[in-house]
Enzyme design. Structure first.
Site, PDB file in Angstrom:
ATOM      1  N   LYS A 252       0.791  -1.440   0.354  1.00  0.00           N
ATOM      2  CA  LYS A 252      -0.393  -0.175   0.083  1.00  0.00           C
ATOM      3  C   LYS A 252       0.977   1.406  -0.055  1.00  0.00           C
ATOM      4  O   LYS A 252       1.144   1.658   0.952  1.00  0.00           O
ATOM      5  CB  LYS A 252      -0.540   0.309   1.134  1.00  0.00           C
ATOM      6  CG  LYS A 252      -1.928   1.461   1.202  1.00  0.00           C
ATOM      7  CD  LYS A 252      -2.971   1.079   2.458  1.00  0.00           C
ATOM      8  CE  LYS A 252      -3.763   2.337   2.255  1.00  0.00           C
ATOM      9  NZ  LYS A 252      -3.479   3.179   1.783  1.00  0.00           N
ATOM     10  N   ARG A 257      -3.285   9.047  -5.899  1.00  0.00           N
ATOM     11  CA  ARG A 257      -4.150   8.288  -6.542  1.00  0.00           C
ATOM     12  C   ARG A 257      -3.625   9.088  -7.550  1.00  0.00           C
ATOM     13  O   ARG A 257      -4.358   9.766  -7.431  1.00  0.00           O
ATOM     14  CB  ARG A 257      -5.713   7.678  -6.749  1.00  0.00           C
ATOM     15  CG  ARG A 257      -6.133   6.694  -7.295  1.00  0.00           C
ATOM     16  CD  ARG A 257      -6.348   5.559  -6.375  1.00  0.00           C
ATOM     17  NE  ARG A 257      -6.914   4.417  -7.137  1.00  0.00           N
ATOM     18  CZ  ARG A 257      -7.890   3.516  -6.019  1.00  0.00           C
ATOM     19  NH1 ARG A 257      -8.287   4.040  -5.218  1.00  0.00           N
ATOM     20  NH2 ARG A 257      -8.617   2.723  -7.287  1.00  0.00           N
ATOM     21  N   ARG A 272      -7.828  11.443  -7.588  1.00  0.00           N
ATOM     22  CA  ARG A 272      -9.405  10.291  -7.040  1.00  0.00           C
ATOM     23  C   ARG A 272     -10.518  11.098  -7.219  1.00  0.00           C
ATOM     24  O   ARG A 272     -11.640  10.983  -7.088  1.00  0.00           O
ATOM     25  CB  ARG A 272      -8.664   9.620  -6.268  1.00  0.00           C
ATOM     26  CG  ARG A 272      -8.463  10.599  -4.787  1.00  0.00           C
ATOM     27  CD  ARG A 272      -7.987  10.048  -3.970  1.00  0.00           C
ATOM     28  NE  ARG A 272      -8.412   9.501  -2.870  1.00  0.00           N
ATOM     29  CZ  ARG A 272      -8.128   8.339  -2.395  1.00  0.00           C
ATOM     30  NH1 ARG A 272      -6.509   8.515  -2.114  1.00  0.00           N
ATOM     31  NH2 ARG A 272      -8.882   7.785  -1.323  1.00  0.00           N
ATOM     32  N   GLU A 302      -0.471   4.823  -7.990  1.00  0.00           N
ATOM     33  CA  GLU A 302      -0.614   5.800  -7.272  1.00  0.00           C
ATOM     34  C   GLU A 302       1.134   5.888  -7.197  1.00  0.00           C
ATOM     35  O   GLU A 302       1.852   5.368  -7.472  1.00  0.00           O
ATOM     36  CB  GLU A 302      -0.255   4.579  -5.612  1.00  0.00           C
ATOM     37  CG  GLU A 302       0.034   4.804  -4.474  1.00  0.00           C
ATOM     38  CD  GLU A 302      -0.892   5.622  -3.804  1.00  0.00           C
ATOM     39  OE1 GLU A 302      -2.227   5.859  -4.303  1.00  0.00           O
ATOM     40  OE2 GLU A 302      -1.411   6.735  -3.016  1.00  0.00           O
ATOM     41  N   PHE A 343      -1.300  -0.461 -10.654  1.00  0.00           N
ATOM     42  CA  PHE A 343      -1.970  -1.660 -10.426  1.00  0.00           C
ATOM     43  C   PHE A 343      -2.717  -1.992 -10.322  1.00  0.00           C
ATOM     44  O   PHE A 343      -3.700  -3.205 -10.591  1.00  0.00           O
ATOM     45  CB  PHE A 343      -2.173  -1.514  -8.900  1.00  0.00           C
ATOM     46  CG  PHE A 343      -2.914  -0.429  -7.871  1.00  0.00           C
ATOM     47  CD1 PHE A 343      -4.344  -0.096  -7.647  1.00  0.00           C
ATOM     48  CD2 PHE A 343      -2.258   0.453  -6.801  1.00  0.00           C
ATOM     49  CE1 PHE A 343      -4.691   1.143  -7.565  1.00  0.00           C
ATOM     50  CE2 PHE A 343      -3.041   1.819  -7.048  1.00  0.00           C
ATOM     51  CZ  PHE A 343      -4.080   1.647  -6.898  1.00  0.00           C
ATOM     52  N   ARG A 419     -16.862   1.102  -2.510  1.00  0.00           N
ATOM     53  CA  ARG A 419     -15.778   0.925  -1.471  1.00  0.00           C
ATOM     54  C   ARG A 419     -15.969  -0.487  -1.427  1.00  0.00           C
ATOM     55  O   ARG A 419     -17.050  -0.288  -1.105  1.00  0.00           O
ATOM     56  CB  ARG A 419     -16.382   1.487  -0.207  1.00  0.00           C
ATOM     57  CG  ARG A 419     -14.939   1.788   0.608  1.00  0.00           C
ATOM     58  CD  ARG A 419     -15.052   1.887   1.936  1.00  0.00           C
ATOM     59  NE  ARG A 419     -14.410   3.697   2.063  1.00  0.00           N
ATOM     60  CZ  ARG A 419     -13.435   4.064   1.391  1.00  0.00           C
ATOM     61  NH1 ARG A 419     -12.717   3.154   1.601  1.00  0.00           N
ATOM     62  NH2 ARG A 419     -12.998   5.602   1.315  1.00  0.00           N
ATOM     63  N   LYS A 425      -7.469  -3.047   3.143  1.00  0.00           N
ATOM     64  CA  LYS A 425      -6.260  -1.834   3.586  1.00  0.00           C
ATOM     65  C   LYS A 425      -5.934  -2.238   4.648  1.00  0.00           C
ATOM     66  O   LYS A 425      -6.969  -2.864   5.818  1.00  0.00           O
ATOM     67  CB  LYS A 425      -6.505  -0.814   3.206  1.00  0.00           C
ATOM     68  CG  LYS A 425      -7.018  -0.237   3.825  1.00  0.00           C
ATOM     69  CD  LYS A 425      -7.571   1.462   3.500  1.00  0.00           C
ATOM     70  CE  LYS A 425      -8.565   1.807   3.899  1.00  0.00           C
ATOM     71  NZ  LYS A 425      -8.801   3.168   3.838  1.00  0.00           N
TER      72      LYS A 425
HETATM   73  P1  AMP Z   1      -6.992   5.117   2.539  1.00  0.00           P
HETATM   74  O1  AMP Z   1      -6.839   6.597   1.215  1.00  0.00           O
HETATM   75  O2  AMP Z   1      -6.428   4.991   3.335  1.00  0.00           O
HETATM   76  O3  AMP Z   1      -8.460   5.188   1.844  1.00  0.00           O
HETATM   77  O4  AMP Z   1      -6.249   3.876   1.404  1.00  0.00           O
HETATM   78  C1  AMP Z   1      -7.301   3.405   0.115  1.00  0.00           C
HETATM   79  C2  AMP Z   1      -6.109   3.744  -0.977  1.00  0.00           C
HETATM   80  O5  AMP Z   1      -4.591   3.799  -0.748  1.00  0.00           O
HETATM   81  C3  AMP Z   1      -6.581   3.854  -2.949  1.00  0.00           C
HETATM   82  O6  AMP Z   1      -7.473   4.992  -2.875  1.00  0.00           O
HETATM   83  C4  AMP Z   1      -4.330   4.250  -3.532  1.00  0.00           C
HETATM   84  O7  AMP Z   1      -4.849   5.261  -3.541  1.00  0.00           O
HETATM   85  C5  AMP Z   1      -3.641   3.389  -2.059  1.00  0.00           C
HETATM   86  N1  AMP Z   1      -2.447   2.160  -2.600  1.00  0.00           N
HETATM   87  C6  AMP Z   1      -1.373   2.841  -2.408  1.00  0.00           C
HETATM   88  N2  AMP Z   1      -1.154   1.229  -2.679  1.00  0.00           N
HETATM   89  C7  AMP Z   1      -1.909   0.682  -3.840  1.00  0.00           C
HETATM   90  C8  AMP Z   1      -2.493  -0.903  -3.939  1.00  0.00           C
HETATM   91  N3  AMP Z   1      -1.770  -1.602  -4.348  1.00  0.00           N
HETATM   92  N4  AMP Z   1      -3.942  -1.273  -4.876  1.00  0.00           N
HETATM   93  C9  AMP Z   1      -5.129  -0.182  -4.860  1.00  0.00           C
HETATM   94  N5  AMP Z   1      -4.556   0.929  -3.548  1.00  0.00           N
HETATM   95  C10 AMP Z   1      -3.108   1.779  -3.577  1.00  0.00           C
END
Ligand code: AMP
Length: 568
Positions: A252, A257, A272, A302, A343, A419, A425
């Site tokens: 991650k 994004r 995003r 990302e 990804f 979502r 994650k």
């Molecule tokens: P969050 O912002 O905490 O909801 O985490 C989701 C975000 O992690 C996504 O919107 C991406 O921007 C980011 N992300 C980073 N690495 C990845 C990955 N390998 N696959 C999908 N999302 C990722």
């Protein structure tokens, strides 16, 4: 269509706070709205173009005051006094227009078509004399307006329509207006919105009353789509339980994004929140042209910052300035280089891949990308059924300065804007939130003139509920990201909707990431929760309002606080 009819609809919508009643009112209206008036759908969202279009009206409160003063023949100081009294510029326009029409009996016919045309002229005005041209245009509209028309013209202009209509309200109203099986239709309408981000285009197709036509809507390269979002896994075990074994593990990455569109030689990059950031990342454009095969595609990635010398990865807040920077881009590009980690792939050479399984999409992107570390690479991946191997992979991701790990179901499709439970994650500390600033207090002494304490809100359906105040983490002098009390104050000033003594309320727009020590129950805030020791981390210009953490997520974090010790 006369604008008065729309203003009356707004009044009706305003007369109730109940969602179901709003939907009832709106569905009746939409049922009879002719296709040629499709642009009204944008107006209902407080906009003039589809969500992805960057042209916004963006009129300041000050200009609105001037226009009201001119159109009603009232002194500016009196308009301001009235504003202070009523706390709502729209209401000021309504009251003063009422007074004027009583004395002059102005006759008028304002059509919605003219209003939209005039609204759309506003963002095109540029260069010398812009302000006076804008003022002329707005005054013209207001002069022909009846009191309630003036109210809604002003509210639309300043971006504060207050009729309680969200995309979800429109989606439900469309389903109710045109389909007997509402639930099924709603899902399809939502999918169509997520693919096109154009509520008016979806309205036109919904009117044909054929679900198939909604399904047949195509992705278009170059037109931004909403990214698929992840849910949380409480632990690796929990992740495997939810996704099944084996599943795909990925780093991650701690960046932002970036959705990549390529059509022949044309590249477009979107965040995003559907913002076009192509100009800010010229080097990325080159990488895509050089290192990915294919005539046309849409990819999901990302962008991560790294230190040019040590090659160490940097956290998001260190590179966030690149998203907004409009000048000296090359200089910043050298100082803050990014690596693109791809990804997913949603579309390839004329074909949508949304309904293909993830393993197939993932395989394809690995085939067409030439790996170039520190420029552009496919995301680091491991396919496994072993919890031990997953734990090692996760620890390696953290060692590499990344945020954590993603766990993905191999068979799942790509659902734009959703979502989903098939992409999870895991982060070490679930103790950060993205919240929106909805209020502030002016500082004292050295900080007077600045906002120094910022009220943060989470979201609950279409409302924003206060959950805490933050001042810690913000400096008096600008930090490396250009953030200080002064710069935040400047950003927030155009968003003021109410001012009383030292307290100010804002239109929800500025999203911030904060960390905290603990979530506590609290009667002091509308949300019922308070954050212990919140600390400002970064502005999130890349995130849309829909991604502000919800009350439900906060309740979950509150309950999960104790359970997350294993990653603490
Ligand atoms: P969050 O912002 O905490 O909801 O985490 C989701 C975000 O992690 C996504 O919107 C991406 O921007 C980011 N992300 C980073 N690495 C990845 C990955 N390998 N696959 C999908 N999302 C990722």
């Amino acid at each position: 269509m006369i604008y008065l009819k729309l203003a009356e609809l707004y009044e009706d919508l305003n007369s109730t706070t109940k969602r179901l009643e709003k939907i009832e009112i709106l569905s009746k209206f939409l049922k009879h709205l002719p296709e040629k008036n499709q642009d009204v759908l944008y107006l209902l969202m407080g906009d003039i173009y589809p969500e992805y279009d960057e042209r916004r009206i963006g009129i300041s409160n000050q200009l609105a005051v001037q226009a009201i003063s001119k159109s009603t023949g009232t002194e500016k100081s009196k308009v301001i006094k009235e504003w202070k009294k009523l706390g709502d510029i729209g209401k000021v326009a309504e009251t003063l227009t009422k007074k004027k029409t009583q004395s002059t009996l102005a006759s008028h016919i304002l059509t919605t078509e003219r209003i939209i045309e005039d609204f759309r002229k506003l963002p095109t005005l540029q260069g010398k004399g812009t302000i006076s041209k804008k003022l002329g245009l707005i005054t013209g509209m207001l002069t022909s307006a009846s009191p309630i028309e003036a109210l809604y013209i002003i509210r639309t202009l300043i971006g504060d329509l207050r009729i309680g209509v969200q995309e979800s309200t429109i989606r439900k109203s469309l389903a109710k207006a045109f389909f007997p099986n509402k639930e099924k239709a709603e899902e399809k309408i939502q999918r169509a919105i997520d693919k096109t981000n154009d509520i008016a285009a979806v309205f036109v197709i919904t009117k044909q009353k054929k679900l198939k036509n909604l399904e047949n809507l195509k992705l278009e390269v170059g037109k931004p789509i909403k990214a698929m979002l992840a849910q949380k896994a409480l632990s690796i075990k929990d992740g495997f339980k939810k996704l099944g074994k084996p599943c795909v593990l990925e780093y991650k990455y701690d960046g932002f994004r970036l959705l990549i569109h390529k059509n022949k030689n044309e590249i477009k990059l979107y965040t995003r929140s559907l913002e076009n950031v192509t100009k800010q990342f010229p080097e990325v454009k080159d990488y895509i042209l050089k290192y990915i095969k294919g005539n046309s595609f849409i990819m999901d990635s990302e962008a991560v910052g790294f230190d040019a010398k040590t090659k160490e990865y940097k956290p998001f807040q260190d590179i966030s300035q690149r998203i907004r920077r409009k000048y000296a881009i090359e200089e910043l590009q050298k100082k803050l280089p990014v690596e693109i980690n791809i990804f997913d792939i949603l579309f390839y050479n004329g074909k949508s891949l949304l309904n293909e399984p993830f393993k197939k999409r993932s395989k394809l992107l690995r085939k067409i990308i030439t790996k170039k570390p520190y420029k552009l690479i496919p995301s680091k991946q491991l396919i496994t059924e072993s919890e031990t191997k997953a734990q090692e992979f996760y620890e390696k991701a953290l060692k590499d300065n990344q945020e954590g790990m993603m766990m993905k179901n191999m068979e799942a499709e790509y659902k734009p804007g959703r979502r989903v439970g098939h992409m999870l994650k895991i982060k070490p500390e679930e103790r950060d939130l993205d919240l929106v600033i909805t209020g502030a207090e002016y500082g004292k002494g050295k900080r007077s003139g600045w906002f120094s304490s910022f009220i943060l809100s989470c979201k609950k359906e279409d409302k924003f509920l206060e959950i805490g105040k933050v001042g810690t983490g913000i400096k008096e002098k600008e930090d490396a990201d250009g953030i200080s009390f002064n710069t935040l104050t400047e950003k927030l000033k155009p968003l003021v909707i109410k001012e009383k003594g030292k307290s100010v309320k804002f239109k929800p727009k500025i999203i911030v990431s904060v960390t905290y020590q603990e979530i506590q129950k609290s009667p002091n805030y509308e949300s019922g929760f308070a954050l212990r020791f919140p600390r400002f981390i970064a502005l999130r210009p890349d995130k849309p309002l829909s991604e502000v953490n919800s009350l439900k997520e906060i309740e979950k974090d509150f309950i999960g606080q104790k359970r997350n010790w294993q990653y603490g």
